[in-house]
Design a protein around this motif. Sequence first.
Motif, mmCIF file in Angstrom:
data_model
loop_
_atom_site.group_PDB
_atom_site.id
_atom_site.type_symbol
_atom_site.label_atom_id
_atom_site.label_comp_id
_atom_site.label_asym_id
_atom_site.label_seq_id
_atom_site.Cartn_x
_atom_site.Cartn_y
_atom_site.Cartn_z
ATOM 1 N N PRO A 45 0.791 -1.234 0.000
ATOM 2 C CA PRO A 45 0.000 0.000 0.000
ATOM 3 C C PRO A 45 0.820 1.280 0.000
ATOM 4 C CG PRO A 45 -0.045 -1.032 2.170
ATOM 5 C CD PRO A 45 0.593 -2.014 1.243
ATOM 6 N N HIS A 46 2.090 1.223 0.442
ATOM 7 C CA HIS A 46 2.924 2.423 0.463
ATOM 8 C C HIS A 46 3.840 2.532 -0.749
ATOM 9 C CE1 HIS A 46 2.513 2.747 5.133
ATOM 10 N NE2 HIS A 46 1.399 3.013 4.476
ATOM 11 N N GLY A 47 3.796 1.551 -1.638
ATOM 12 C CA GLY A 47 4.654 1.579 -2.819
ATOM 13 C C GLY A 47 4.252 2.691 -3.776
ATOM 14 N N GLN A 48 5.223 3.248 -4.466
ATOM 15 C CA GLN A 48 4.939 4.327 -5.413
ATOM 16 C C GLN A 48 3.997 3.863 -6.521
ATOM 17 O OE1 GLN A 48 5.779 7.523 -5.123
ATOM 18 N NE2 GLN A 48 4.594 7.929 -6.976
ATOM 19 N N LEU A 49 4.120 2.613 -6.940
ATOM 20 C CA LEU A 49 3.272 2.078 -8.010
ATOM 21 C C LEU A 49 1.820 1.922 -7.576
ATOM 22 C CD1 LEU A 49 5.620 -0.766 -9.327
ATOM 23 C CD2 LEU A 49 5.353 1.542 -10.242
ATOM 24 N N TRP A 79 -0.302 1.436 10.573
ATOM 25 C CA TRP A 79 1.022 1.347 9.937
ATOM 26 C C TRP A 79 0.918 1.180 8.419
ATOM 27 C CZ3 TRP A 79 -1.369 -2.523 12.620
ATOM 28 C CH2 TRP A 79 -1.595 -3.710 11.932
ATOM 29 N N ARG A 80 -0.309 1.079 7.883
ATOM 30 C CA ARG A 80 -0.445 0.874 6.441
ATOM 31 C C ARG A 80 -1.602 1.689 5.875
ATOM 32 N NH1 ARG A 80 -1.133 -4.897 4.763
ATOM 33 N NH2 ARG A 80 -2.388 -4.026 3.101
ATOM 34 N N ARG A 81 -1.679 2.964 6.255
ATOM 35 C CA ARG A 81 -2.710 3.844 5.715
ATOM 36 C C ARG A 81 -2.523 4.028 4.214
ATOM 37 N NH1 ARG A 81 -4.500 6.722 10.373
ATOM 38 N NH2 ARG A 81 -4.964 5.050 11.838
ATOM 39 N N TYR A 82 -3.653 4.185 3.502
ATOM 40 C CA TYR A 82 -3.607 4.410 2.054
ATOM 41 C C TYR A 82 -4.506 5.585 1.702
ATOM 42 C CZ TYR A 82 -4.022 3.702 -2.957
ATOM 43 O OH TYR A 82 -3.992 3.891 -4.318
ATOM 44 N N PRO A 83 -4.029 6.531 0.897
ATOM 45 C CA PRO A 83 -2.724 6.618 0.236
ATOM 46 C C PRO A 83 -1.568 6.761 1.236
ATOM 47 C CG PRO A 83 -4.325 8.137 -0.753
ATOM 48 C CD PRO A 83 -4.924 7.646 0.517
ATOM 49 N N ALA A 84 -0.371 6.546 0.772
ATOM 50 C CA ALA A 84 0.795 6.549 1.656
ATOM 51 C C ALA A 84 0.955 7.875 2.374
ATOM 52 C CB ALA A 84 2.064 6.232 0.853
#
Length: 313
Positions: A69-73, A171-176
């Motif tokens: 979820p935090h990846g740029q892609l 720890w894994r909010r989206y968007p980053a």
Amino acid sequence: MKKLIRTFPTLFGIEQTASSHHEKLISAVGSFIAILLIITISEQLLGKDHLWLIVPSLGASAVLLFAVPHGQLSQPWPLFGGHLISAFIGVTFGLIVPDQAISISLAVGFSVLAMYYLKCIHPPGGATALSAVLASQSAYSTGYEFMLIPVLLNTLVIFLVAVWFNWFFKWRRYPAFLSQTQPASKAEMKEDFDHDDFIDALKEIDSFVDINEYDLRRILKLVNNSHQMHPLRLQDLKIGHYYSNGKPGKEWSIRQITDEDPAKGLIFFKQIVGQDTTPNYSLTEKEFLKWSKYEIVNENGLWRRKLSICSKD
């Protein structure tokens, strides 16, 4: 043989990160919910006979949004831009190029090019372009409406599910961006690197790197913290060997031990890399150990941290 076995994961690109079973399960559940909703909504709008129009590439997007979820892609612009731009290109080539093999190949190739220049690289976009060509050349072709239903609809559903589902895990909010609750202070940036350093490094690599500046800074700090848990010991220091202070950016420094005086507890060294330019220095053993974070070696003109197994005694 042992060396070959150790290098096998690196050679074949086997992932080395140690994410927990809990994290893996969260990713799987999130993907399940997102795809189930996409299928349910698409059934209502398209009917079961046209479920092939759901766009299989959304399955790949689910992997990115819920496993990375935090990846740029995985971020919103790559998600929406990657799918919609690729869908537009796919429909266009599907309508103007009669040969299916050529139209598909052109659609995928131009989609990659467009995503690169528009800064929205999203790997599933390539599959969306392929699906768009097939859809535009089928008996059920809707032309550019394919961009709205199912592409935009499916993308919007998976986006909303990702925002909602990941919100339950701080720890894994989206968007980053939502996980970056506090921007780095100027003092912290000076200790690590600033934005220009980050951009310059990416230019040197000259290839797409799926990591953002915030996460890279976190990784560097965690690595540094891990380092401090296993500091160098006096017996680890050897004449002729090189050591680094472990600081990234402009404050990175390397020193080579040239001699020592055990009776006086002194270590003599030469500055190799860093701001200090005086040819020779000396520090007490305690001072040198406090400064040095790890041993470093030169391999083919590149400085690399020497990997070793730290004993606990």
